[in-house]
Design a protein around this motif. Structure first.
Motif, PDB file in Angstrom:
ATOM      1  N   SER A 161      32.522  47.997  41.136  1.00  0.00           N
ATOM      2  CA  SER A 161      33.418  48.772  41.258  1.00  0.00           C
ATOM      3  C   SER A 161      34.407  48.394  42.612  1.00  0.00           C
ATOM      4  O   SER A 161      33.647  47.789  43.517  1.00  0.00           O
ATOM      5  CB  SER A 161      33.293  49.749  41.764  1.00  0.00           C
ATOM      6  N   GLU A 162      35.460  48.645  41.895  1.00  0.00           N
ATOM      7  CA  GLU A 162      36.311  47.800  43.834  1.00  0.00           C
ATOM      8  C   GLU A 162      35.502  48.378  45.276  1.00  0.00           C
ATOM      9  O   GLU A 162      35.179  47.909  46.012  1.00  0.00           O
ATOM     10  CB  GLU A 162      37.906  48.517  44.248  1.00  0.00           C
ATOM     11  N   LYS A 163      35.490  49.859  45.373  1.00  0.00           N
ATOM     12  CA  LYS A 163      34.411  50.502  46.594  1.00  0.00           C
ATOM     13  C   LYS A 163      33.755  49.311  47.053  1.00  0.00           C
ATOM     14  O   LYS A 163      32.849  49.726  47.809  1.00  0.00           O
ATOM     15  CB  LYS A 163      34.034  51.658  45.725  1.00  0.00           C
TER      16      LYS A 163
ATOM     17  N   ASP B  38      34.735  46.762  48.320  1.00  0.00           N
ATOM     18  CA  ASP B  38      34.293  47.011  50.047  1.00  0.00           C
ATOM     19  C   ASP B  38      33.169  46.732  50.634  1.00  0.00           C
ATOM     20  O   ASP B  38      33.226  47.078  51.964  1.00  0.00           O
ATOM     21  CB  ASP B  38      35.477  47.732  50.109  1.00  0.00           C
TER      22      ASP B  38
END
Ligand code: ADP
Ligand code: ASP
Ligand code: MG
Length: 445
Positions: A111-113, A116
């Motif tokens: 996921s993007e999270k 990050d």
């Protein structure tokens, strides 16, 4: 107090990181040092995470290579007494990263999270090394004071909170017990040195790890400088300063001694990668100069970016370009004299998070052209065709389409407004523009 930011190449090799140590330790002022990840590591972290999530076991080899690079840097530059501390820091972080990568490999999900979280390790690792490299430097965690908020289309800085937290974190360090800044006192006190990883931040509401975007360490440094009223923001990189064009594209590019904030902003918004565009605003607001310097050639003068330039400076300061852009042109005699056409174009695009970086309108108002990134062109045309469907059906406006795969060139200089075009003849710029056009033509035949 000064803020000194060192980019990826400045912490990327034994030579550059040794220069970094000398530069920081020879400062006459208190300093906050901001560091990027070791050059190339952010790209590697992204590629390795994608490999792991794609089920490619090669990710383990990539992890080993990244670990070895950090271990080698420690043995090359950290004195023996401090090596164990540096290795502990780095091994602890790699232990966590390995577990996250294993999770990606098993779950096949990224996921993007999670991305990050993964990219945050680059700056957390490099700052562990620099913390042991420089004598008496104190390491801070930027996630505790650089705070972002989640908007519909992106993350942006929560400036009030960030500025307050930066002041709460650093002011006690830089102020003597009597409240006067140590840097301005006459006593020969030891200089205060603080260190913060660039790029990384956390969400103001949830505390989750976020970041300031690729190249964002410059922005971290700018926020620190602005919040603490630093005397200067120094950006240490791998070129002698801001140049008239990207030296990797234009061989005749040369270093510019002075630029205004506005000129620098124009050039970096149009692809001059040497400064991350959001960096300019916080320091410009406080009138804090930016100095671009070369870690590999510290005695070179560098470029100073300031508010006002003396009269008589050159009309054209530089050229930059961005590729992968598209031009959307709306045409139609039904647009002439009609109030609100541009309002509807920009409202429609803004509501859908599409940014327009260039606008031009024919004086008769029968056409308006806007520049957008390639990837935004198709959705922008769809939205505009829907918004103007009635006018298109009536023949007042032609159906809207985009010219794709264009390069956009910006020729920048505040003094151009004072120079009749015939007098703007700068041979370097003319040659540079020709070279740039040839390079672009080669890339996009
Ligand atoms: P850092 O890792 O120090 O942040 P960057 O790679 O982000 O460094 O930025 C420095 C690079 O920017 C230079 O090596 C150069 O290739 C590129 N660059 C692009 N345009 C310009 C310009 N106008 N002036 C100087 N450098 C530029
Ligand atoms: N390491 C981050 C990047 O490569 C941030 C930076 O270098 O400024 O984008
Ligand atoms: Mg950079």
């Amino acid at each position: 107090m000064k803020v000194l930011k060192f980019g990826g190449s400045s912490v990327g090799s034994k030579e550059s990181i040794t220069n970094l140590k000398e530069i920081v330790e020879s400062q006459q002022d208190d300093v906050i040092v901001v560091v990027s990840a070791l050059g190339g590591i952010t790209d590697k972290l992204i590629a390795t995470a994608r490999m792991a999530a794609g089920g490619d076991r090669q990710y383990e080899t990539e992890m080993e290579a990244m670990l070895t690079r950090h271990e080698n840097m420690i043995s090359d530059v950290i004195i023996p007494q401090r090596r164990a501390a540096a290795l502990d820091g780095v091994h602890g972080l790699f232990g966590e990263l390995k577990e996250i990568m294993q999770g990606l490999y098993l779950l096949h999900d990224l996921s993007e999270k999670t991305m990050d979280i993964i990219v945050s390790y680059g700056e957390r690792l490099s700052s562990q090394i620099v913390a042991q490299l420089i004598d008496d430097i104190r390491l801070f965690d930027s996630r505790e004071f650089i705070k972002t908020e989640h908007n519909t289309h992106n993350h942006s800085i929560d400036s009030d909170l960030t500025y307050r937290l930066i002041r709460e974190t650093f002011q006690p360090l830089f102020n003597a017990p009597d409240g006067k800044p140590i840097a301005n006192s006459q006593q020969p006190t030891a200089k205060v040195k603080a260190l913060a990883p660039g790029f990384i931040s956390s969400d103001a509401q949830t505390g989750e790890i976020t970041n300031l975007g690729r190249g964002g360490s410059d922005y971290t440094a700018s926020l620190l400088a602005a919040a603490l009223d630093a005397s200067v923001l120094e950006i240490w990189t791998d070129v002698d300063g801001f140049m008239t064009a990207d030296p990797r594209v234009i061989s005749s590019a040369y270093t510019i001694d002075e630029l205004s904030y506005v000129e620098a902003m124009e050039l970096c918004n149009f692809g001059a990668k040497v400064v991350y565009p959001p960096t300019i605003y916080p320091v410009c607001q406080k009138n804090i100069p930016i100095l671009i310097k070369n870690t590999f050639n510290p005695t070179a003068r560098g470029t100073e970016i300031v508010n006002e330039l003396p009269a008589g400076t050159k009309a054209i300061k530089g050229i930059s370009s961005i590729s992968d852009t598209a031009l959307i042109t709306m045409r139609g005699l039904g647009m002439v004299g009609v109030i609100g056409v541009n309002y509807r174009i920009f409202k429609t695009l803004a509501e859908n998070g599409i940014s327009v970086f260039l606008v031009s309108q024919a004086s008769s108002e029968n056409s308006t052209s806007i520049g957008v990134r390639n990837e935004d062109a198709a959705p922008a045309c769809d939205l505009l065709n829907r918004e103007f469907s009635k006018e298109i059906a009536l023949g007042a406006i032609f159906p809207i389409s985009a010219e794709m795969d264009l390069a956009t060139i910006a020729i920048v200089g505040e003094n151009m407004k004072r120079s009749p075009t015939g007098r703007i003849r700068d041979q370097h710029i003319v040659r540079g523009a020709e070279e740039l056009a040839a390079q672009i033509a080669q890339r996009n035949p």
